[in-house]
Scaffold this motif. Structure first.
Motif, mmCIF file in Angstrom:
data_model
loop_
_atom_site.group_PDB
_atom_site.id
_atom_site.type_symbol
_atom_site.label_atom_id
_atom_site.label_comp_id
_atom_site.label_asym_id
_atom_site.label_seq_id
_atom_site.Cartn_x
_atom_site.Cartn_y
_atom_site.Cartn_z
ATOM 1 N N THR A 59 -4.849 -3.264 -9.422
ATOM 2 C CA THR A 59 -4.788 -4.552 -9.258
ATOM 3 C C THR A 59 -5.113 -4.769 -10.891
ATOM 4 N N ARG A 61 -6.682 -8.078 -12.770
ATOM 5 C CA ARG A 61 -7.359 -9.660 -12.651
ATOM 6 C C ARG A 61 -7.636 -10.063 -13.993
ATOM 7 N N LEU A 85 1.700 -3.587 4.331
ATOM 8 C CA LEU A 85 0.280 -3.602 4.473
ATOM 9 C C LEU A 85 -0.194 -3.499 5.997
ATOM 10 N N HIS A 87 -3.892 -3.167 8.729
ATOM 11 C CA HIS A 87 -5.334 -3.026 8.478
ATOM 12 C C HIS A 87 -5.626 -2.600 10.002
ATOM 13 N N SER A 96 -0.974 -6.623 8.181
ATOM 14 C CA SER A 96 -2.191 -7.324 7.126
ATOM 15 C C SER A 96 -1.692 -7.631 5.831
ATOM 16 N N PRO A 97 -0.440 -8.412 5.875
ATOM 17 C CA PRO A 97 0.442 -8.639 4.498
ATOM 18 C C PRO A 97 -0.606 -9.564 3.565
ATOM 19 N N ASP A 98 -0.239 -9.764 2.438
ATOM 20 C CA ASP A 98 -0.888 -10.486 1.464
ATOM 21 C C ASP A 98 -0.250 -10.799 0.317
ATOM 22 N N GLN A 100 -1.295 -10.132 -2.966
ATOM 23 C CA GLN A 100 -1.942 -9.509 -4.259
ATOM 24 C C GLN A 100 -0.928 -8.774 -4.771
ATOM 25 N N THR A 185 -14.882 11.727 -2.191
ATOM 26 C CA THR A 185 -13.759 11.204 -1.024
ATOM 27 C C THR A 185 -13.168 12.416 -0.963
ATOM 28 N N PHE A 204 -5.543 -0.040 5.279
ATOM 29 C CA PHE A 204 -7.056 -0.304 5.100
ATOM 30 C C PHE A 204 -7.609 -0.010 6.705
ATOM 31 N N ALA A 279 -16.184 10.481 -6.833
ATOM 32 C CA ALA A 279 -14.703 9.727 -6.661
ATOM 33 C C ALA A 279 -15.073 7.878 -7.008
ATOM 34 N N GLY A 307 -15.501 0.212 -11.252
ATOM 35 C CA GLY A 307 -15.470 1.268 -10.268
ATOM 36 C C GLY A 307 -13.878 1.218 -10.022
HETATM 37 P P1 NAI Z 1 -7.135 -4.895 -3.475
HETATM 38 O O1 NAI Z 1 -7.573 -6.066 -3.582
HETATM 39 O O2 NAI Z 1 -5.975 -4.318 -2.731
HETATM 40 O O3 NAI Z 1 -8.311 -4.523 -2.261
HETATM 41 C C1 NAI Z 1 -9.761 -4.562 -2.278
HETATM 42 C C2 NAI Z 1 -10.348 -4.462 -0.817
HETATM 43 O O4 NAI Z 1 -9.959 -5.532 -0.090
HETATM 44 C C3 NAI Z 1 -9.870 -3.448 0.033
HETATM 45 O O5 NAI Z 1 -10.561 -2.157 -0.118
HETATM 46 C C4 NAI Z 1 -9.739 -3.895 1.503
HETATM 47 O O6 NAI Z 1 -11.093 -3.490 1.945
HETATM 48 C C5 NAI Z 1 -9.456 -5.357 1.158
HETATM 49 N N1 NAI Z 1 -8.228 -5.710 1.450
HETATM 50 C C6 NAI Z 1 -7.332 -6.065 0.466
HETATM 51 N N2 NAI Z 1 -6.031 -6.248 0.905
HETATM 52 C C7 NAI Z 1 -6.293 -6.262 2.075
HETATM 53 C C8 NAI Z 1 -5.172 -6.494 3.164
HETATM 54 N N3 NAI Z 1 -3.901 -6.782 2.966
HETATM 55 N N4 NAI Z 1 -5.711 -6.288 4.492
HETATM 56 C C9 NAI Z 1 -6.843 -6.029 4.737
HETATM 57 N N5 NAI Z 1 -7.778 -6.033 3.951
HETATM 58 C C10 NAI Z 1 -7.414 -6.094 2.610
HETATM 59 O O7 NAI Z 1 -7.548 -3.954 -4.422
HETATM 60 P P2 NAI Z 1 -8.790 -3.577 -5.608
HETATM 61 O O8 NAI Z 1 -9.702 -4.719 -5.659
HETATM 62 O O9 NAI Z 1 -7.973 -3.375 -6.844
HETATM 63 O O10 NAI Z 1 -9.389 -2.480 -5.020
HETATM 64 C C11 NAI Z 1 -9.058 -0.878 -5.275
HETATM 65 C C12 NAI Z 1 -9.082 -0.230 -4.060
HETATM 66 O O11 NAI Z 1 -9.049 1.034 -4.367
HETATM 67 C C13 NAI Z 1 -9.955 -0.584 -2.967
HETATM 68 O O12 NAI Z 1 -9.371 -0.517 -1.815
HETATM 69 C C14 NAI Z 1 -10.780 0.582 -3.158
HETATM 70 O O13 NAI Z 1 -11.610 0.822 -1.798
HETATM 71 C C15 NAI Z 1 -10.162 1.767 -3.530
HETATM 72 N N6 NAI Z 1 -11.023 2.666 -4.249
HETATM 73 C C16 NAI Z 1 -11.191 3.939 -3.679
HETATM 74 C C17 NAI Z 1 -11.811 4.716 -4.134
HETATM 75 C C18 NAI Z 1 -12.236 6.301 -3.534
HETATM 76 O O14 NAI Z 1 -12.792 7.117 -3.997
HETATM 77 N N7 NAI Z 1 -11.528 6.282 -2.436
HETATM 78 C C19 NAI Z 1 -12.445 4.678 -5.396
HETATM 79 C C20 NAI Z 1 -12.062 3.435 -5.947
HETATM 80 C C21 NAI Z 1 -11.598 2.399 -5.632
#
Ligand code: NAI
Ligand code: FAD
Length: 328
Positions: A59, A61, A85, A87, A96-98, A100, A185, A204, A279, A307
């Protein structure tokens, strides 16, 4: 002519800094222990096409990152991904559409870092083990016993645990990097001959060994006849199963996937597991960059920021800004 600037790490943070320094007329040289660029934005070439085993999407921002992503899009390096999407928590799968905006590299995640690297000078398969200072300049020692240098400045753009040992010449910075724990991870890719009968393209997940799954083939530009999926385990599960053999990881995550996806999941025709030891940072910091301007030693990466891919890119920009400030 002054000595070049060394950058250790060709992930998005190191390349973001490299591009900014190069654009400002500085001579740089990049090093990476891997055979190619990208770090955690890597994609694995396989019999099932290229698979994004690290970052899944990103994303944007911050205005500066939004602008650069638009340039990547205009050049064909990145495209929007609009998955169906879902959940899943307590075993219940829900749409769980949005709204973003989510971005991916095209035709694979690693296309972005590959294009950013372009023709910048780089040495791959070079594991730097020590960064040391001579009377005037910096030098790097690698795991094969070779010395590289001289360099005017060194920027370390690796995950925090790897940065802390390379920062030994600046104990304060080394201490800050050592204080950042990074969590593992496990990632698994599965490919099926017949498309699974589900609408899910990204999910998710909570209350499961998994915390994310994606239909890799639903991303733009992924040409493959197979139905490809990437499953990522939660940090907790990955920590507990850190030393599990790959076959067992595939079996367990395939099982967790079959349990939650809500359709028949046959044996995959292809599978692959990758363990990311570092990770994600366990806690977020807003340092931007670690810098000792007097010494000319710097560190950047996602762990200095949010991160995420965006944070890593911003951290690289901040590192370049600090180095250029020092050079004035
Ligand atoms: P984002 O805004 O899509 O997601 C941020 C968090 O918001 C998600 O982890 C999820 O918990 C929640 N979320 C977002 N959209 C959702 C939806 N439609 N329905 C339900 N829950 C929703 O993306 P952002 O902020 O850029 O984050 C990046 C993603 O990368 C995150 O999901 C994070 O967990 C993941 N990540 C994973 C890593 C790994 O090692 N597995 C390392 C770094 C990031
Ligand atoms: P890295 O990409 O780790 O780059 C560091 C480089 O340094 C590597 O190429 C490494 O080989 C090299 N290196 C390390 N030590 C040495 C040494 N001693 N000598 C030479 N070279 C060395 N972010 C998101 O925004 N969205 C996501 O969906 C997302 N999902 C993720 C899923 C997984 C499984 C993982 C692992 C990460 C995910 N992330 C995600 C996080 C994102 O990938 C990172 O934040 C970002 O790619 C980090 O970039 P970086 O340049 O800081 O570090």
């Amino acid at each position: 002519m002054s000595a070049p600037i060394a950058i250790i790490g060709t992930g998005i943070a190191g390349l973001s800094a490299a591009q900014a320094l190069h654009a400002a007329g500085q001579e740089i040289h990049l090093f990476d222990k891997s055979r190619g660029s990208g770090g955690r934005m890597a994609s694995k070439r396989s019999d099932a096409g290229a698979l994004d085993m690290g970052a899944q999407y990103f994303t944007a921002r911050d205005r500066r990152f939004v602008d650069v992503v638009q340039q990547w899009q205009a050049r064909g390096w990145a495209a929007e991904w609009t998955p169906n999407l879902y959940h899943c928590s307590a075993g219940k799968l829900r749409a769980s559409p949005d709204e973003q905006l989510r971005w991916v590299g095209t035709p694979r995640m690693s296309a972005i870092t590959r294009a950013m690297l372009g023709a910048l000078p780089v040495t791959f398969s070079c594991h730097i083990t020590e960064v040391f200072r001579g009377p005037e300049h910096w030098h790097l020692q690698d795991a094969d016993g070779q010395t590289h240098g001289p360099f005017s400045h060194v920027l370390i753009a690796t995950p925090a645990p790897q940065a802390s040992s390379l920062l030994a010449a600046a104990p304060k910075l080394a201490g800050a990097a050592a204080s950042v724990a990074m969590e593992p991870t496990w990632a698994v890719a599965l490919a099926f001959e017949q498309p699974l009968e589900t609408l899910v393209e990204g999910c998710f997940v909570q209350d499961s060994p998994l915390d994310w799954l994606a239909r890799n083939r639903s991303k733009p530009g992924r040409e493959t006849l197979l139905d490809t999926w990437v499953l990522q385990a939660s940090s907790e599960w990955s920590k507990e199963q850190l030393d599990l053999p790959k076959d067992a990881v595939i079996e367990q995550l395939h099982g967790a996937f079959a349990e939650l996806i809500g359709c028949a999941v046959p044996a995959p025709s292809f599978s692959l597991a990758h363990r990311w030891l570092y990770a994600r940072p366990a806690t977020a910091h807003q340092w931007g960059v670690l810098a000792d301007a007097n010494l000319g030693l710097y560190a950047c990466g996602d762990w200095c920021s949010s991160g995420r891919v965006e944070g890593a890119w911003l951290s690289g920009q901040e590192a370049a800004r600090k180095i250029l400030e020092q050079l004035q």
